[in-house]
Enzyme design. Structure first.
Site, short mmCIF file in Angstrom:
data_model
loop_
_atom_site.label_atom_id
_atom_site.label_comp_id
_atom_site.label_asym_id
_atom_site.label_seq_id
_atom_site.Cartn_x
_atom_site.Cartn_y
_atom_site.Cartn_z
N GLY A 130 0.82 -1.20 0.00
CA GLY A 130 0.00 0.00 0.00
C GLY A 130 0.85 1.26 0.00
N LEU A 131 0.35 2.31 0.66
CA LEU A 131 1.03 3.60 0.73
C LEU A 131 1.30 4.19 -0.65
CD1 LEU A 131 3.58 2.89 3.63
CD2 LEU A 131 1.35 4.01 3.79
N CYS A 132 0.32 4.04 -1.56
CA CYS A 132 0.48 4.59 -2.91
C CYS A 132 -0.79 5.33 -3.33
CB CYS A 132 0.86 3.51 -3.91
SG CYS A 132 -0.11 2.00 -3.83
N GLY A 133 -1.36 6.05 -2.37
CA GLY A 133 -2.52 6.87 -2.69
C GLY A 133 -3.73 6.03 -3.06
N PHE A 157 -4.16 4.40 -5.80
CA PHE A 157 -3.78 3.46 -6.87
C PHE A 157 -4.60 2.17 -6.82
CE2 PHE A 157 -1.17 -0.13 -8.29
CZ PHE A 157 -0.81 0.27 -9.56
#
Length: 294
Positions: free
Chosen positions: A87-90, A92
């Site tokens: 994760g940690l990709c907005g 996406f």
């Protein structure tokens, strides 16, 4: 004093978080550079192959080859859903998840209710999100993006091609993020099988091609190769998009941490100043009381 301690603790944790997000941004920027170079090299080749293949549709008269182009009654659909493993990709992964639900609701609602829509997840996040809301997903290829190569992508595509030729699936679609630049990903749904003509005018008709040694021999290799290349390109697009989305998300998180640090430091200085003022007032008040007593 306890208020100052709490603010100091928050400042310390925010600094640590900012260091992490800054490091993640740099890592994603490095990965993005490599991934974007890979997709930019692959894209012209893949698009040219796809254009040639789709424009050869009219000239295909061999039964073994016509199966790739024949529009048949859709009884079973396979959706290949490409997301990320982390994760940690907005937004996406959330966008991919929403697009899959939209495609099923708008195009395959009845087939899904009958259990005839197979969701093949490439990437853990989509599998987790879709599984949580009750969708039945195929997780056999979930970790394929971890160490993606042309060989394992082609093997995956060959499995799907065999199933299509055998009639186990009647339509194959791919849902993924197409890479445009670091800040922009284009949510895309491509129909891989059966092959449909494109609007590419650079390849006009099958009769314009000269085949050596013969048409059937060439197309038996060209058609599967083009379809496998299309799938591999979608995976490379998704990887580049993931790194771009994570880099932007971590850049924004770093910026937000900086803003939070500024407000926390201001609050700390204000609390410290208030405490000093209070202590001075107490001292002055004490001195005045002693003078009055004397």
């Amino acid at each position: 004093m306890s208020n100052q301690k709490e603010i100091r603790a928050r400042i310390s944790s925010t600094i640590s978080t900012q260091q992490i997000t800054k490091a993640m941004k740099l890592v994603s920027a490095t990965k993005l550079r490599k991934a974007s170079e890979a997709i930019m090299r692959m894209r012209p080749y893949a698009m040219k192959l796809q254009g040639i293949m789709s424009n050869l549709q009219e000239s295909v008269d061999d039964d073994k080859l016509a199966v790739y182009f024949k529009q048949r009654e859709v009884k079973k659909v396979a959706l290949v859903v490409i997301s990320s493993d982390r994760g940690l990709c907005g937004a996406f992964n959330a966008n991919v998840y929403k697009q899959v639900r939209r495609v099923i609701d708008e195009k395959y609602k009845d087939l899904h209710a009958a259990g005839n829509v197979e969701i093949i997840c490439v990437g853990k996040k989509a599998a987790e999100s879709l599984g949580r809301v009750g969708y039945k997903v195929n997780t056999e290829y979930m970790s394929m993006l971890n160490g993606l190569t042309a060989d394992n992508s082609f093997d995956f595509s060959e499995t799907l091609l065999k199933r299509f030729r055998a009639g186990e699936i009647d339509k194959l679609e791919v849902v993924y993020n197409q890479f445009k630049n670091a800040a922009t990903q284009i949510l895309t749904t491509d129909t891989l099988l059966p092959v449909t003509p494109t609007d590419d005018s650079s390849d006009q008709a099958g009769s314009d091609y000269l085949f050596e040694p013969n048409k059937v021999a060439i197309l038996e290799d060209l058609i599967p190769r083009s379809l496998k290349t299309h799938m591999y390109r979608a995976m490379l697009d998704s990887l580049a998009s993931e790194h771009g989305a994570r880099m932007v998300a971590m850049d924004k998180a770093t910026e937000n941490a900086g803003e939070l640090l500024s407000s926390l430091r201001l609050a700390y200085n204000q609390a410290r100043q208030a405490a000093i003022t209070r202590e001075i007032s107490e001292i002055v008040g004490g001195v005045a009381a002693l003078e009055d007593a004397g």
